[in-house]
Enzyme design. Structure first.
Site, PDB file in Angstrom:
ATOM      1  CG  HIS A 121       5.347   2.524  -5.118  1.00 21.88           C
ATOM      2  ND1 HIS A 121       4.645   3.512  -5.760  1.00 21.88           N
ATOM      3  CD2 HIS A 121       4.749   1.358  -5.459  1.00 21.88           C
ATOM      4  CE1 HIS A 121       3.646   2.967  -6.453  1.00 21.88           C
ATOM      5  NE2 HIS A 121       3.689   1.661  -6.293  1.00 21.88           N
ATOM      6  CD  GLU A 152       0.770   0.177  -8.360  1.00 20.67           C
ATOM      7  OE1 GLU A 152      -0.220   0.297  -9.086  1.00 20.67           O
ATOM      8  OE2 GLU A 152       1.216   1.100  -7.637  1.00 20.67           O
ATOM      9  CG  ASP A 184       4.705   5.910  -3.366  1.00 20.26           C
ATOM     10  OD1 ASP A 184       5.223   5.744  -4.489  1.00 20.26           O
ATOM     11  OD2 ASP A 184       3.743   5.243  -2.947  1.00 20.26           O
TER      12      ASP A 184
HETATM   13  C1  ACM Z   1      -1.750   0.103  -4.471  1.00 20.16           C
HETATM   14  O1  ACM Z   1      -2.834   0.675  -4.687  1.00 20.16           O
HETATM   15  N1  ACM Z   1      -0.742   0.269  -5.303  1.00 20.16           N
HETATM   16  C2  ACM Z   1      -1.561  -0.770  -3.330  1.00 20.16           C
END
Ligand code: ACM
Ligand code: ZN
Length: 767
Positions: A263, A327, A199
């Site tokens: 991420h 995201e 991440d």
């Molecule tokens: C997530 O909670 N961003 C998958």
């Protein structure tokens, strides 16, 4: 003499019994509840002792391992050491076999008769679940014998995918902790660990062809166990293989996740040329969504991903690989010449299949999906992958509620349900956030998890078949220690296991809570920390305006006896026993607690307050925010106190600089104090009031200020409930006016800097 003699015989008998050792009683009330349990109450039980062998097929190493697991569990929980005995089934043994005929490969049958125990699985995994059920039937207690009532259990799971997700990127947890996490999953019949390995805040897997990835993550400050992010730490490929094998022995497949194309800051920090701007980038230290993501227009990014997944497929044998997709802001791609050239080359346009940039994202994800498919793997993506057409065979993981799962199933994708509304275990477990370890937000108590139904009724039966299973996610931005991991998982994961395993017709919250203490004993035996809010006393306060009284109902999920006091003292076993709803029509302080075993549980501080203002006519000078109006002004004097959770529909929320509440006692009375309760949760833009004033009047026209309280601007994040008391000389009044000034300009340190804050109030009591 004669009497003496018989006493000594009794003493001798007693001595013999104690020499024989203590016996514990097994109970098949386990979690998750099996499909069918038929206890043969009149048949003789089987008794396990240290001379009971565990029999399995000679030379079968997998079954030998199962036998060893069983022996270890029994030893841990009871002290009894069973003998492993490869060979033919014999009387008086626990016999393991894996030749059950069933449509479900994880099915098992567990039979207990006076002659022995048989666990027969449709596969070694089925045997393993039979062993888990037997083990969970046995109390945690050092004994010489365990009496197992005769029973026939026939069991199989509802879902084939029973997952638990573990984020080791935000905070790092060493391989030994991950193995302990796997032990926790095994106890709950969970068969997938979704391992979130990379991440913005860390890259945790060794990639030999790209050593910079873990080097960048190891360069960050080292404050293990603190809230600090990022933290160093990664797994070598040998460690990863070791964890994979450890999980596989426990019939858990590890689904690795490399989250892309967003991420990815930890990777960009090492290889800035993979970002649209070229950096420099840093391994990130806060929670949130970063704008810098992989450049989708750069051929080198695709080679990078091939290198990464090329090594991972050699480490992880799993059929499923998670490739993220959540995201991912697409801002950089709009500005990047390479990304735009790629979009033009591929003929991407905004249309009903998605925006140009959504198609760019899925172009990259398709590339990885194809790479993995060629190597016999199938990909999972977070539900954002539905923003454009995703790989047909891909599985959609629905996290932003259920809509992604519903949409995915309708488009023909298989789906795993993991909605943040019910299954994010990084959320708070209690509305009283001030007595919990800091969490990301939300409120997901065990009962909410338990009551989740993963198959949406809006889907057709054919679409419903796409729901492969269900999973809970543990994101670790706010979880720096493994003890806290345990606390956030346990016992919510027990509730999860029953959603995953048990047919809904067999589910029952009260029954589940009644079966939980056995499980908690096993947690304690392992030294695992758990939350116990599910045993709290619950209060329901119903205002009866006509009678000017409040009805208070107290309950526990497992019907434990509840004792209460009305004078503010601590409830004990000697306090009044709750038998019927309490009727409150005068000022009291209600406290209640459940009696369990030797002790009393956590104290319920009544959600009820009776004062001179209760049920009096009131008017508000300004309307609350439409989302936080509920019953309106009357709710501020209805005697029901808002809980610690501001979303409980008892708190009124205001976004005006100032408002007042005028209370009419209908005839003059003598008053000397006003209590105003506020709920603060700066993370949700709810701030403390800045000023509270009290004025009184006899005619409702002329008001005289009698008390005023100034409150300072807030200097840091906080979440609490506070009762502000404003006292004054006893005053004759028919009307009281309480004015509340809110924070009109949130401070610079807050994301809402300069803007009007919310103020949440419930309730206003006059004495
Ligand atoms: C997530 O909670 N961003 C998958
Ligand atoms: Zn780019």
């Amino acid at each position: 003499m004669k009497i003496l003699k018989s006493v000594s015989v009794a003493a001798l008998l007693l001595f013999m019994v104690s020499c024989g050792g203590k016996t514990s009683q097994a109970s098949y009330d386990v979690i998750p509840a099996p499909a069918e349990v038929t206890v043969e109450a009149t048949a003789s039980p089987f008794v396990i002792t240290s001379s009971t062998p565990v029999v399995y097929t000679p030379g079968d190493s997998v079954m030998e391992r199962q036998a060893r697991f069983l022996a270890e569990y029994v030893q841990e929980q009871s002290g009894i050491e069973l003998k492993l005995q490869p060979g033919e089934p014999v009387k008086g043994a626990v016999v393991l076999s894996a030749d059950l005929v069933s449509d479900n490969s994880e099915a098992y049958e567990l039979d207990v008769t006076a002659d022995g125990v048989s666990i027969n699985g449709a596969s070694p995994a089925g045997v393993f679940y039979g062993i888990q059920t037997l083990r969970k039937s046995i109390p945690v207690e050092d004994v010489a014998k365990i009496e197992l009532p005769a029973v026939k259990i026939s069991d199989a799971p509802r879902f084939g995918y029973r997952g638990a997700h573990f984020d080791v990127a935000r905070h790092f947890f060493p391989a030994d902790s991950v193995k302990e996490f796997i032990d926790m999953l095994a106890l709950h019949n969970i068969n997938r660990m979704h391992w979130h390995l990379t991440d913005d805040q860390g890259w945790r897997v060794e990639i030999k062809s790209r050593p910079g990835l873990t080097e960048a993550t190891m360069k960050v400050p080292n404050e293990p166990g603190s809230m600090q992010m990022p933290v160093p730490g990664f797994y070598t490929q040998d460690e990863l293989r070791d964890v994979v094998a450890y999980a596989a022995e426990r019939h858990i497949e590890i689904v690795p996740e490399i989250d892309l194309p967003g991420h990815m800051l930890a990777a960009l920090a090492a290889y800035p040329e993979l970002g649209c701007t070229g950096g420099p980038y840093e391994v990130w230290g806060s929670a949130g969504v970063m704008t810098d993501v992989l450049c989708v227009g750069n051929e080198e990014t695709y080679r990078f991903l091939d290198d990464v997944f090329g090594e991972l497929v050699e480490i992880f044998p799993s059929a499923l690989f998670h490739i993220g997709g959540d995201e991912c802001p697409r801002d950089r791609w709009k500005e990047c010449a390479k990304c735009q050239a790629m979009a033009t080359k591929l003929g991407f346009k905004n249309d009903s299949h998605g925006t140009r940039e959504a198609k760019l994202q899925n172009h990259m994800m398709h590339h990885v999906a194809k790479y993995l498919e060629e190597r016999g793997r199938r990909v999972i993506g977070w539900d954002e992958v539905l923003d454009s057409d995703f790989a047909e065979n891909a599985v959609v993981m629905s996290w932003r509620g259920e809509q992604g799962g519903i949409e995915g199933a309708r488009r023909g994708h298989d789906v795993i349900m993991t909605p943040s509304t019910h299954l994010y275990f990084d959320f708070y477990q209690s509305p009283d956030q001030s007595s919990e370890p800091k969490a990301i937000g939300g409120y997901t108590p065990v009962e909410k998890v338990y009551n989740y139904e993963p198959v949406p009724a809006v889907l057709t039966p054919d679409e419903q078949k796409h729901i492969l299973g269900v999973q809970a996610n543990l994101w670790t931005e706010y979880i720096p220690s493994f003890k806290q991991v345990q606390y956030m998982e346990l016992p919510r994961i027990a509730a999860l296991s029953e959603i995953q395993w048990t047919d809904p017709s067999k589910k029952n919250l009260e029954g589940f809570v009644g079966r939980l203490p056995r499980m908690l004993d096993i947690y304690t035996d392992h030294g695992w920390r758990y939350a116990d809010h599910v045993f709290n006393v619950h209060g329901t306060v119903t205002p009866d305006k006509e009678a000017r009284a409040l009805k208070v109902e107290l309950s526990t999920y497992d019907d434990a006896p509840v004792h209460y006091t009305l004078d503010g003292t601590e409830p004990t076993r000697e306090s009044a026993l709750y038998t019927e709803p309490l009727v409150i029509n005068e000022p009291i302080t209600l406290r209640a607690a459940a009696e369990r075993g030797e002790g009393m549980g956590r104290i319920y501080e009544g959600g009820v307050q009776f004062s001179k203002s209760t049920f009096r006519p009131v008017t508000l000078s300004a309307a609350p925010h439409p989302r936080y109006t509920f019953g309106g002004a009357e709710q501020l004097v209805d005697g029901c106190l808002g809980s610690h959770g501001y979303t409980d529909e008892l708190w009124l929320g205001f976004t005006v600089p100032e408002f007042d509440l005028t209370i009419d006692f209908e005839e003059p009375d003598t008053i000397s104090a006003v209590d105003v309760r506020t709920n603060v949760s700066t993370g949700s833009w709810i701030f403390e009031a800045r000023k509270i004033e009290v004025a009184t009047s006899l005619d409702g026209k002329t008001f005289t200020n009698v008390a005023s309280l100034e409150l300072p601007a807030m200097t840091e994040d906080a979440a609490y409930v506070k009762e502000h008391r404003l006292s004054f000389d006893p005053t004759e009044a028919r009307y009281v006016r309480v004015t509340v000034d809110s924070e009109t300009s949130m401070p610079e340190w807050h994301a809402g800097s300069g803007r009007q804050a919310f103020v949440f109030v419930d309730e206003v009591s006059v004495y």
